[in-house]
Design a protein around this motif. Sequence first.
Motif, short mmCIF file in Angstrom:
data_model
loop_
_atom_site.label_atom_id
_atom_site.label_comp_id
_atom_site.label_asym_id
_atom_site.label_seq_id
_atom_site.Cartn_x
_atom_site.Cartn_y
_atom_site.Cartn_z
N GLU A 272 44.94 68.55 -25.50
CA GLU A 272 45.06 68.85 -24.07
C GLU A 272 45.52 67.63 -23.28
O GLU A 272 46.31 67.75 -22.35
CB GLU A 272 43.70 69.29 -23.52
CG GLU A 272 43.25 70.66 -23.99
CD GLU A 272 41.77 70.88 -23.70
OE1 GLU A 272 41.44 71.23 -22.57
OE2 GLU A 272 40.95 70.69 -24.61
N GLU B 111 44.19 68.95 -15.75
CA GLU B 111 43.58 69.26 -17.06
C GLU B 111 42.43 70.26 -16.92
O GLU B 111 42.27 71.14 -17.75
CB GLU B 111 43.05 67.98 -17.73
CG GLU B 111 44.07 67.27 -18.59
CD GLU B 111 44.60 66.04 -17.87
OE1 GLU B 111 44.28 65.88 -16.68
OE2 GLU B 111 45.36 65.28 -18.48
N GLY C 13 48.75 67.53 -21.11
CA GLY C 13 48.44 67.34 -19.68
C GLY C 13 49.24 66.18 -19.10
O GLY C 13 49.74 66.25 -17.97
#
Length: 605
Positions: A362, A564, A366
């Motif tokens: 992530e 995020e 991100g």
Amino acid sequence: MDIRNIAIIAHVDHGKTTLVDQLLKQSGAFRENQQVAERAMDSNDLERERGITILAKCTSVMWNDVRINIVDTPGHADFGGEVERILNMVDGALVLVDAAESVLPQTKFVVGKALARGLRPIVVVNKVDRGDARPDEVLNEVFDLFASLDADEKQLDFPVLYASGRQGWADESLEGARENLNPMFDLILRHVAAPQLDKEAPFAMVASILEYDNFLGRILTGRVEQGRAKLNMPVKALRADGSVVETGRLTKLMSFRGLDRVPVEEAEAGDIIAIAGLSDTTVPETIGAPELEAPLVAIPVDPPTLAMTFRVNDGPLAGREGKKVTSRQIRDRLMREAEGNIAIRISESSESDAFEVAGRGELQLGVLIETMRREGFELAIGRPRVLFRETENGREEPMEEVLVDVDEPYSGVVVEKMSRRKGELREMRPSGGGKVRLTFLIPSRGLIGYHGEFLTDTRGTGIMNRLFSGYGPYKGTLEGRRNGSLISNSDGEAVQYALFALQDRGVLFVDPGEKVYVGMIIGEHSRENDLDVNPIKEKKLTNIRAAGKDEALLLVPPRKMSLEQAIAYIEDDELVEVTPSAVRLRKRHLDPNERKKAQRSGDAA
């Protein structure tokens, strides 16, 4: 010229970049009166804001007539693609370990890669001036780590330095003079071997870093593995299978001097150089003399484990806040990213005007999205999903090792939440100061969206570190978000009167005066179902009820999510709308009738 090539590797926030600052200062790379930013190697805006290293960077210092090329590497496993390529360029490594926090997952990840390459590391126990430092215990834990990673006898016989990067000193013993970094420079010259490479063979190097320069165009950085590179010499680029990518000339040849790239006429085997003049060559292809017959071997990179869909923003506010909104612009930007970042894969999605972007985690994706929005892009991002693989034993999914440091009273709630997300507790031990260290093995998808919840559960005191540990058997379905969404049923600007009336229904995400549209998520419902609401409803005015009474309405401050957090929060039937000035949540199908139709057909996607 005598050369040493070393990488500085460590877990995030253990002081790599701060130490490089001091190495540059004490070697005379900066003038006495030169103004240098703190963490000079973290030159990218996002790196400065987040205090992390995202891109690997090269620098060099002179010490006793020896040039030491230093590569500062990222500590996050999400940027592991950077680390793997960099280790190809060096002959030694400084492994930095925090004297209090000790060995953490990313240390393990990077050290494992370095040991597998046959490097003999120098261990630096950094931050020994901390009040809670425990250098002797930490050293034992480093030795255990090396042993568990199958280090050979030479690698286990590692030299040790105790240091404070911030104060700018290193010593071979804890009772040393603590004056400067001279012991570190001297140890690097003694312990790290000079590159033993053939300087008479045809020129060849592997491109390890690709970047863009407004004046020079594409710049490829790597170590000369054999022969000599000369300015304007003809070269060809080879793929891993030996086919030719392109032929060209080295129109610019640069070597590293301090923080600067300096033009040079010639470079020989062992030196790290940057070249310009090739328009199609990318990482990790081989650049060599025309007579070179076969490409050099490049390290294979671990495959991506997580994918997201990047779509054209088709919401009602599309095109108002960003300049780059078309699918062609998005596609070109993603392809350019994939060229330089070999840990990212781009493919066309089955949906129209959409692309599948696969990466390590992530954080990595991100950072890509945040970079694009700052460049003026508008995007709609789908929920992250892990990449499964089918084997003869059935379906397998990426697993992560998670190491949690938490105050003892909060350990119970963390164990409960992790087990709910299919995590297995592997180890639990006290780590001093009333804290407990917990080690879990958990599916990657179990961690999507958990970090914010984790910080809430531990009142912001918990620290969670994660590391991809491989693929394991599929663990079954996980429960999703428990609460539904509050969805706007009108276009316009949110009104204080309407938001005040909606507060009882759940947590709001918008302020009065903020633009809203049909299908936009303006809050989290207190129940499990989605609810259509009207956030622009004005107060009806009569002779008796005056408009001025709204001043008495007190609104709870809305929950504002970072990029995020928003990406981790959404469900499969929702999207994050990202523009240069806003991050909004919305339903995939804006029209309520379309949503019902999609639900009925079981197609939330």
